[in-house]
Scaffold this active site. Structure first.
Site, PDB file in Angstrom:
ATOM      1  N   TYR A  30       6.197 -12.212  -1.488  1.00 28.56           N
ATOM      2  CA  TYR A  30       6.224 -12.763  -2.848  1.00 28.56           C
ATOM      3  C   TYR A  30       7.142 -13.976  -2.937  1.00 28.56           C
ATOM      4  O   TYR A  30       6.954 -14.838  -3.780  1.00 28.56           O
ATOM      5  CB  TYR A  30       6.717 -11.707  -3.852  1.00 28.56           C
ATOM      6  CG  TYR A  30       5.641 -10.828  -4.397  1.00 28.56           C
ATOM      7  CD1 TYR A  30       4.909 -10.005  -3.569  1.00 28.56           C
ATOM      8  CD2 TYR A  30       5.370 -10.806  -5.767  1.00 28.56           C
ATOM      9  CE1 TYR A  30       3.936  -9.171  -4.082  1.00 28.56           C
ATOM     10  CE2 TYR A  30       4.393  -9.978  -6.280  1.00 28.56           C
ATOM     11  CZ  TYR A  30       3.682  -9.161  -5.432  1.00 28.56           C
ATOM     12  OH  TYR A  30       2.713  -8.344  -5.939  1.00 28.56           O
ATOM     13  N   LYS A  78       3.770  -1.310   8.135  1.00 27.81           N
ATOM     14  CA  LYS A  78       2.643  -1.595   9.027  1.00 27.81           C
ATOM     15  C   LYS A  78       3.247  -1.976  10.373  1.00 27.81           C
ATOM     16  O   LYS A  78       2.998  -3.057  10.916  1.00 27.81           O
ATOM     17  CB  LYS A  78       1.766  -2.704   8.417  1.00 27.81           C
ATOM     18  CG  LYS A  78       0.436  -2.929   9.113  1.00 27.81           C
ATOM     19  CD  LYS A  78      -0.551  -1.795   8.944  1.00 27.81           C
ATOM     20  CE  LYS A  78      -1.782  -2.044   9.796  1.00 27.81           C
ATOM     21  NZ  LYS A  78      -2.736  -0.901   9.766  1.00 27.81           N
ATOM     22  N   ASP A 107      -2.079   1.826   5.522  1.00 25.58           N
ATOM     23  CA  ASP A 107      -3.495   2.200   5.364  1.00 25.58           C
ATOM     24  C   ASP A 107      -3.624   3.721   5.278  1.00 25.58           C
ATOM     25  O   ASP A 107      -4.342   4.260   4.427  1.00 25.58           O
ATOM     26  CB  ASP A 107      -4.362   1.618   6.495  1.00 25.58           C
ATOM     27  CG  ASP A 107      -3.803   1.884   7.895  1.00 25.58           C
ATOM     28  OD1 ASP A 107      -2.630   2.305   8.019  1.00 25.58           O
ATOM     29  OD2 ASP A 107      -4.545   1.685   8.874  1.00 25.58           O
ATOM     30  N   ASP A 115       3.468  -3.003  -4.476  1.00 21.02           N
ATOM     31  CA  ASP A 115       2.602  -3.448  -5.566  1.00 21.02           C
ATOM     32  C   ASP A 115       1.296  -2.649  -5.537  1.00 21.02           C
ATOM     33  O   ASP A 115       0.841  -2.117  -6.552  1.00 21.02           O
ATOM     34  CB  ASP A 115       2.320  -4.950  -5.401  1.00 21.02           C
ATOM     35  CG  ASP A 115       1.419  -5.487  -6.496  1.00 21.02           C
ATOM     36  OD1 ASP A 115       1.635  -5.119  -7.672  1.00 21.02           O
ATOM     37  OD2 ASP A 115       0.495  -6.261  -6.185  1.00 21.02           O
ATOM     38  N   ASP A 127       0.193   0.970  -7.875  1.00 18.63           N
ATOM     39  CA  ASP A 127      -0.999   1.013  -8.732  1.00 18.63           C
ATOM     40  C   ASP A 127      -1.842   2.235  -8.392  1.00 18.63           C
ATOM     41  O   ASP A 127      -2.363   2.917  -9.277  1.00 18.63           O
ATOM     42  CB  ASP A 127      -1.865  -0.251  -8.550  1.00 18.63           C
ATOM     43  CG  ASP A 127      -1.603  -1.288  -9.637  1.00 18.63           C
ATOM     44  OD1 ASP A 127      -0.494  -1.287 -10.192  1.00 18.63           O
ATOM     45  OD2 ASP A 127      -2.508  -2.102  -9.922  1.00 18.63           O
TER      46      ASP A 127
HETATM   47  C1  IPM Z   1       3.406  -5.692 -10.952  1.00 15.11           C
HETATM   48  C2  IPM Z   1       2.435  -6.805 -11.198  1.00 15.11           C
HETATM   49  C3  IPM Z   1       3.087  -8.120 -10.764  1.00 15.11           C
HETATM   50  C4  IPM Z   1       3.398  -8.008  -9.276  1.00 15.11           C
HETATM   51  C5  IPM Z   1       2.246  -9.373 -11.051  1.00 15.11           C
HETATM   52  C6  IPM Z   1       1.868  -9.456 -12.516  1.00 15.11           C
HETATM   53  C7  IPM Z   1       2.915 -10.633 -10.586  1.00 15.11           C
HETATM   54  O1  IPM Z   1       1.244  -6.577 -10.540  1.00 15.11           O
HETATM   55  O2  IPM Z   1       4.496  -5.705 -11.571  1.00 15.11           O
HETATM   56  O3  IPM Z   1       3.093  -4.801 -10.173  1.00 15.11           O
HETATM   57  O4  IPM Z   1       2.535  -8.279  -8.442  1.00 15.11           O
HETATM   58  O5  IPM Z   1       4.518  -7.643  -8.962  1.00 15.11           O
HETATM   59 MG    MG Z   2       1.158  -4.684  -9.583  1.00 14.84          MG
END
Ligand code: IPM
Ligand code: MG
Length: 358
Positions: A144, A193, A225, A249, A253
């Protein structure tokens, strides 16, 4: 009886709807326990771009620096998607807040409340009636924030993004994960990884070294993975997960989705010391903004994390969590978690019910 300064960034979309309820809940806690919370509201995200031509004005960043903690709603939306990366709310506000304020430790709990266990897309035989995973994501390093750009390569123009981690960065996030594990079931899974990436080999070596200081904690390593697969195959394997910015990230999710109710999940982004930024995991959902439909619980639980991590108010934090559980047990649901035999309420009513339960 404390007095606390909170920078409030309501942001875009449903941000203002849900943050308003979290502020109400904090005021209820203040009244009950004799604390005063001072809110300093500033613009960040697309709404700031519309006024100042930039998603994170200096004034906002200064207010954040001068606060004890930050409460953030959500930033971004299709209206600002056409802007160059540095002006978009996501990179221009969120990533800049994280890096400027040194918020390197991102805690993302993925919890299934008993009352909502049917909402998980995973079969009940696998998930049982509860799940409690804590993703500890490194937030200010890796790809990032690495070197990026374009150059001429073997096949003409190419673009690149560099993934780099220092021992220092891995060590401090690993320490956060092990400390968290000591207060839970004393298990850490480190995700990398290392079969391919040099940065992951360093990651694994440093995490293994840190583990020596925590002999009671059981550590295992998993390739990303395989981890993505195990999260849906056998989610109960995981307790605390520690991983890099990009893997975190993605994995966070996935972890949030297996709870079936992303509108319920809070997060904390912590610097060294007590400073932190607290925000729901969900996005700005512009389609339902201002319609009294959004679920405020993720933001309310983020305020609970603030009380615990930044202000050391453990009892007050627990009071919010208990109130949320009580309201869910009583059958109240916002539209995102509504099911037959439950009572549908809007954003404001959900906030009010939680205050009442406190
Ligand atoms: C998160 C989001 C952010 C990230 C984006 C919006 C830049 O997906 O906070 O997980 O990738 O960190
Ligand atoms: Mg995210």
């Amino acid at each position: 009886m404390g007095s606390y300064n909170i920078a409030v960034l309501k942001g875009d979309g449903i941000g203002p709807d849900v943050v308003a309820e979290a502020m109400n809940v904090l005021n209820c806690i203040g009244e009950k326990y004799g604390h005063s919370f001072h809110f300093n509201e500033k613009l960040a995200g697309g709404c700031a771009y519309d006024v100042y031509g930039e998603p994170l004005p200096d004034e906002t960043l200064e207010a954040c620096r001068n606060s004890d903690a930050i409460l953030l709603g959500a930033v971004g939306g299709p209206k600002w998607d056409h802007l160059p990366a540095n002006l978009r709310p996501e990179a221009g506000a969120l990533l800049k807040l994280r890096s400027s304020l040194g918020l390197y430790a991102n805690l993302r709990p993925a919890i299934i409340h008993k009352a909502l266990s049917a909402a998980s897309p995973i079969k009940t035989e696998i998930i049982g009636d509860s799940l409690d995973i804590l993703v500890v994501r490194e937030l200010t390093g890796g790809i990032y924030f690495g070197k990026r750009g374009t150059r001429t390569g073997k096949y003409g123009m190419e673009a690149y993004d560099e993934e780099a981690y220092s021992e220092y960065e891995v060590k401090r996030i690993a320490v956060q994960a092990f400390e968290a594990a000591m207060k839970r079931s004393k298990r850490v899974t480190s995700i990398d990884k290392a079969n391919v990436l040099e940065s992951s080999k360093l990651w694994r070596r440093v995490v293994t070294e840190v583990a020596k200081d925590y002999p009671e904690v059981e550590l295992d390593h998993m390739y990303v993975d395989n981890a993505a697969m195990q999260l849906v195959r056998n989610p109960k394997h995981f307790d605390v997960i520690v991983t890099s910015n990009i893997f975190g990230d993605i994995i966070s999710d996935e972890a949030s989705q297996i709870t079936g109710s992303i509108g319920m999940l809070p997060s904390a982004s912590l610097a060294d010391g007590a400073f932190g930024m607290y925000e729901p995991i969900h996005g700005s959902a512009p389609d339902i903004a201002g319609r009294d439909m959004a679920n405020p619980i993720a933001t309310i639980l983020s305020a609970a994390m603030m009380l615990k991590f930044s202000f050391g108010l453990t009892e007050e934090s627990q009071a919010i969590e208990d109130a949320v559980t009580k309201v869910l047990d009583a059958g109240y649901r916002t539209p995102d978690i509504f099911s037959a035999d439950t009572k549908e309420v809007g954003t404001k009513e959900m906030g009010r019910l939680i205050c009442e339960a406190i």
